[in-house]
Design a protein around this motif. Structure first.
Motif, mmCIF file in Angstrom:
data_model
loop_
_atom_site.group_PDB
_atom_site.id
_atom_site.type_symbol
_atom_site.label_atom_id
_atom_site.label_comp_id
_atom_site.label_asym_id
_atom_site.label_seq_id
_atom_site.Cartn_x
_atom_site.Cartn_y
_atom_site.Cartn_z
ATOM 1 N N LEU A 40 69.204 73.111 37.263
ATOM 2 C CA LEU A 40 68.693 73.806 38.439
ATOM 3 C C LEU A 40 68.102 75.163 38.051
ATOM 4 O O LEU A 40 67.037 75.557 38.536
ATOM 5 N N MET A 41 68.763 75.872 37.152
ATOM 6 C CA MET A 41 68.231 77.157 36.697
ATOM 7 C C MET A 41 66.927 76.965 35.919
ATOM 8 O O MET A 41 66.010 77.785 36.014
ATOM 9 N N ALA A 42 66.808 75.875 35.159
ATOM 10 C CA ALA A 42 65.576 75.591 34.428
ATOM 11 C C ALA A 42 64.428 75.324 35.401
ATOM 12 O O ALA A 42 63.302 75.786 35.189
ATOM 13 N N GLY A 45 63.428 78.624 36.920
ATOM 14 C CA GLY A 45 62.688 79.389 35.922
ATOM 15 C C GLY A 45 61.257 78.886 35.777
ATOM 16 O O GLY A 45 60.320 79.682 35.662
ATOM 17 N N ALA A 46 61.064 77.563 35.796
ATOM 18 C CA ALA A 46 59.722 76.994 35.688
ATOM 19 C C ALA A 46 58.879 77.359 36.907
ATOM 20 O O ALA A 46 57.689 77.670 36.780
ATOM 21 N N VAL A 47 59.479 77.356 38.083
ATOM 22 C CA VAL A 47 58.749 77.719 39.303
ATOM 23 C C VAL A 47 58.323 79.183 39.241
ATOM 24 O O VAL A 47 57.171 79.522 39.549
ATOM 25 N N VAL A 48 59.218 80.055 38.835
ATOM 26 C CA VAL A 48 58.881 81.481 38.736
ATOM 27 C C VAL A 48 57.796 81.688 37.686
ATOM 28 O O VAL A 48 56.830 82.427 37.909
ATOM 29 N N TYR A 49 57.909 81.025 36.548
ATOM 30 C CA TYR A 49 56.905 81.136 35.490
ATOM 31 C C TYR A 49 55.541 80.678 35.994
ATOM 32 O O TYR A 49 54.521 81.334 35.760
ATOM 33 N N LYS A 50 55.516 79.544 36.696
ATOM 34 C CA LYS A 50 54.263 78.994 37.198
ATOM 35 C C LYS A 50 53.613 79.915 38.215
ATOM 36 O O LYS A 50 52.404 80.115 38.191
ATOM 37 N N THR A 51 54.412 80.502 39.114
ATOM 38 C CA THR A 51 53.836 81.384 40.126
ATOM 39 C C THR A 51 53.318 82.672 39.494
ATOM 40 O O THR A 51 52.297 83.196 39.934
#
Length: 128
Positions: A40-42, A45-51
């Motif tokens: 879930l944390m990964a 993290g991917a969503v934050v990185y993408k945005t």
């Protein structure tokens, strides 16, 4: 009437085989929960990185290949030598190539860079 016996209310200790199975199940539940938490944390993290990187791409998308903002036209002036006759032009990677002849009849190529707004190359072409 129904009388509940106090013996049924108390938990009886499990036999050693069942206690071993219970411990394994608790351990499996803890490991599975930890794996789910890390996954879930990964994802977060991917969503934050993408945005964060999509905002950078949006600002970069408003600039064309020539380094000119897409919402504003570019105004530039190039000073060609006096008497220079343009025979052909070419555009690539934000640079314009003017090929032609000088007033003396010599072949010449001039490269104008739109990003810098100046002539970046003045090439004399010698004939065979």
């Amino acid at each position: 009437m129904t009388a509940i016996e106090p013996d049924d209310q108390e938990e009886k200790p499990l036999d050693p085989a069942m206690e071993s199975v219970r411990r394994k199940m608790v351990r499996l539940q803890i490991v599975s929960g930890a794996i789910m938490f890390v996954s879930l944390m990964a994802v977060f993290g991917a969503v934050v990185y993408k945005t964060m990187h999509s905002e950078a791409k949006e600002t970069a998308a408003t600039v064309s290949a020539a380094g000119v903002p897409s919402d504003a036209p570019l105004a530039a002036t190039i000073s060609l030598p006096l008497g220079f006759k343009v025979q052909s032009t070419s555009f690539s990677a934000g640079q314009i190539l003017f090929y032609g002849e000088t007033a003396e009849g010599k072949s010449k190529a001039l490269v104008f860079d739109l990003r810098t707004g100046r002539t970046v190359a003045d090439v004399s072409v010698a004939g065979n």
